[in-house]
Scaffold this active site. Structure first.
Site, PDB file in Angstrom:
ATOM      1  N   HIS A 150     -24.886 -29.631  38.755  1.00 49.65           N
ATOM      2  CA  HIS A 150     -25.268 -28.300  38.835  1.00 49.65           C
ATOM      3  C   HIS A 150     -25.658 -27.740  40.202  1.00 49.65           C
ATOM      4  O   HIS A 150     -25.448 -26.707  40.807  1.00 49.65           O
ATOM      5  CB  HIS A 150     -26.096 -27.972  37.707  1.00 49.65           C
ATOM      6  N   GLU A 155     -23.192 -27.346  42.795  1.00 47.99           N
ATOM      7  CA  GLU A 155     -22.059 -26.009  42.325  1.00 47.99           C
ATOM      8  C   GLU A 155     -23.002 -24.869  42.967  1.00 47.99           C
ATOM      9  O   GLU A 155     -22.288 -23.980  43.672  1.00 47.99           O
ATOM     10  CB  GLU A 155     -22.182 -25.776  40.859  1.00 47.99           C
ATOM     11  N   HIS A 156     -24.276 -24.826  43.141  1.00 48.05           N
ATOM     12  CA  HIS A 156     -25.108 -23.854  43.923  1.00 48.05           C
ATOM     13  C   HIS A 156     -24.608 -24.057  45.447  1.00 48.05           C
ATOM     14  O   HIS A 156     -24.826 -22.936  45.957  1.00 48.05           O
ATOM     15  CB  HIS A 156     -26.391 -23.949  43.515  1.00 48.05           C
ATOM     16  N   GLU A 207     -31.899 -22.919  47.400  1.00 50.21           N
ATOM     17  CA  GLU A 207     -31.448 -23.204  45.834  1.00 50.21           C
ATOM     18  C   GLU A 207     -32.411 -23.840  45.114  1.00 50.21           C
ATOM     19  O   GLU A 207     -32.154 -23.596  43.749  1.00 50.21           O
ATOM     20  CB  GLU A 207     -30.100 -23.652  46.305  1.00 50.21           C
ATOM     21  N   GLU A 245     -33.766 -20.476  37.424  1.00 52.10           N
ATOM     22  CA  GLU A 245     -32.744 -20.262  36.224  1.00 52.10           C
ATOM     23  C   GLU A 245     -33.171 -21.000  35.231  1.00 52.10           C
ATOM     24  O   GLU A 245     -32.900 -20.556  33.943  1.00 52.10           O
ATOM     25  CB  GLU A 245     -31.440 -20.997  36.929  1.00 52.10           C
TER      26      GLU A 245
END
Length: 499
Positions: free
Chosen positions: A87, A90-91, A186, A193
């Site tokens: 994940h 992906e960022h 990030e 998030e």
């Protein structure tokens, strides 16, 4: 039956007796229209490159096209130490490459009028772009004209939007800079998030459900990873994940809409031909299912969020389709829809008449070699017990007394949902990419139609007996759940006492 009825409250007994004595008439609609649609579906063309990368596309002539990379790598391929890396990666994909800065990448996508997106699941990572589909030249190769519609590339004339989309996708998975400053930025984004996800109780419950169903296995971990991992993941972890999993045989380049398969092959060879062909990582370890529960009681919350499930099967198992039909038989309902008493789902009728819940939805989540089949419900504190009992009653009905008319209705609804889902280039592209990873082919719609049509009430009873009846469930519950029966009580509801 009587032994089961006695466990309900007085209100529950009233509703169950009235509903069990009601004969529901189902109308079986003709599937001729569905058959006509299936005959007009364009062919899905598949080509495998020398390094194992698969190119799959469907040219439907739409005014838009979607092209993406489906990678057989998600949180299931992580370990306890690096959980969250997929994940995190992906960022980082859109934060700049050796060829493009983040600003250049964003401007290029904006100038194309395109959309670039990505997501990570437990078994897959996806990067895709959606853009306009211009007329694709079919003649001799030509140079780029003033309108930018086609240009000479890889020895053929191609759609400029398709060319740019594939080139950008290749750039972000092979040449991302993964700069330290971007990683730190990030890191903070992902931590925020995670805080947002914690407010989404449905996601929280399903994470708990996986954690208790697949204890101490990769499927039991969350996709985002624990907070301590997010704070320590570094560039080396990201590079190691890429070099380990981003290999030709594990990647599908899928496209749908107004695309040419031959042009897509040429682009794939040019941009992905140098990806490694050998995958040397360990084989996928089995994730064992454990019947168990997680309860987080909080009486200050207004509603209880509960999921209950049994172990199902993986994508390629022959029982997948019957379980999908059984899932459709249970259905879903939401109080805000304003319907319920006239729905064909008996559970929806019970929920509406008895005011048992705010909403419920059945689910059938499949992975490579296992799955979860169950129901998610949102209830008030006082109706939790009855809603759970009615749910289990309907499950037992699937195992013992489902009728042909009910199965035919569910089959028609499943066919409709299957076709409605494939509306537009993006869902079609997603269907192609996912099926290529799960089945190593895209199952034609007429084949799916035939497999659904072959199911009858006996099939549903046999399959549900195999996976539901007298099986240990998993339960995840959050909120005011004082009235939720204990695990032994719920486990006892997974079968009917026989005289």
């Amino acid at each position: 039956m009587a032994a089961s009825v006695q466990r309900f409250s007085a209100a529950g007994r009233h509703f169950i007796k009235s509903l069990l004595n009601t004969k529901t008439i189902y109308r079986t609609r003709s599937t001729q229209a569905v058959g006509q649609v299936l005959l007009n579906v364009p062919e899905t063309k598949v080509t495998t490159l020398d390094n194992g990368l698969r190119v799959a596309s469907e040219d439907s002539g739409l005014t838009t096209c979607t092209v993406g990379l489906w990678i057989d790598a998600g949180s299931r391929y992580e370990n306890e130490r690096n959980n969250g890396t997929a994940h995190f990666l992906e960022h980082m994909a859109f934060k700049g490459t050796r060829k493009r800065s983040q600003l250049d990448l964003e401007l290029e996508i904006e100038n194309m009028g395109a959309h670039l997106n990505a997501y990570t699941s437990r078994e897959q990572t996806v990067y895709y772009a959606k853009a306009f589909s211009r007329d694709l030249p079919r003649g001799e190769p030509s140079d780029t004209n003033s309108s930018g519609r086609a240009e000479r590339h890889c020895g053929c004339a191609v759609n400029a939007s398709l060319l740019a989309a594939v080139e950008i996708l290749a750039d972000i998975i092979q040449n991302s800079t993964l700069g330290e400053a971007e990683i730190e930025r990030e890191r903070g984004v992902i931590l925020r998030e995670m805080q947002e996800v914690e407010t989404n109780l449905q996601e929280v419950v399903f994470d708990y459900l996986h954690a208790t169903a697949y204890q101490d296995t990769p499927l039991g971990r969350t996709i985002l990873g624990p907070t301590e991992n997010i704070k320590t993941i570094n560039r080396g972890d990201l590079v190691e994940y890429i070099t380990t999993h981003y290999k030709g045989p594990r990647i599908v380049l899928a496209a749908a809409g107004g695309v040419s398969h031959n042009e897509l092959i040429n682009l794939a060879k040019f941009h992905f031909g140098k990806l490694p062909a050998r995958y040397s990582a360990e084989a996928l370890l089995p994730c064992h299912f454990t019947g168990s529960e997680i309860r987080v009681r909080d009486d200050k919350m207004p509603l209880a969020h509960i999921a209950i499930a049994v172990e199902a099967v993986g994508w390629s198992h022959p029982d997948t389709i019957p379980l999908m039909v059984a899932n459709t038989l249970i259905g879903n309902w939401d109080r805000s829809l304003g319907s319920g008493m006239n729905l064909s789902s008996k559970l929806a009728q019970m929920a509406c008449q008895g005011n048992l819940c705010h909403s419920f939805q059945s689910f059938n989540t499949c992975y490579t070699d296992t799955g979860l089949w169950g129901l998610y419900m949102v209830c008030e504190a006082g109706t939790v017990s009855d809603m759970m009992r009615f749910t289990q009653l309907e499950w037992m009905s699937l195992c013992t007394s489902v009728t042909e008319s009910e199965v035919n209705r569910a089959k028609n609804l499943l066919r409709t949902n299957m076709l409605l889902h494939l509306d537009g280039s993006t869902p079609i592209c997603e269907d192609i990419g996912r099926q290529m990873l799960c089945y190593s082919r895209r199952i034609p719609l007429h084949e799916l139609e035939a497999r659904i049509d072959a199911i009858d009430a006996t099939t549903i009873k046999d399959v549900c007996m195999k996976y539901i009846y007298n099986k240990a469930p998993v339960i995840a519950a959050v909120g005011p759940i004082e009235q939720l029966p204990d695990y032994n009580g719920i486990r006892g509801g997974m079968h009917w006492l026989r005289p």
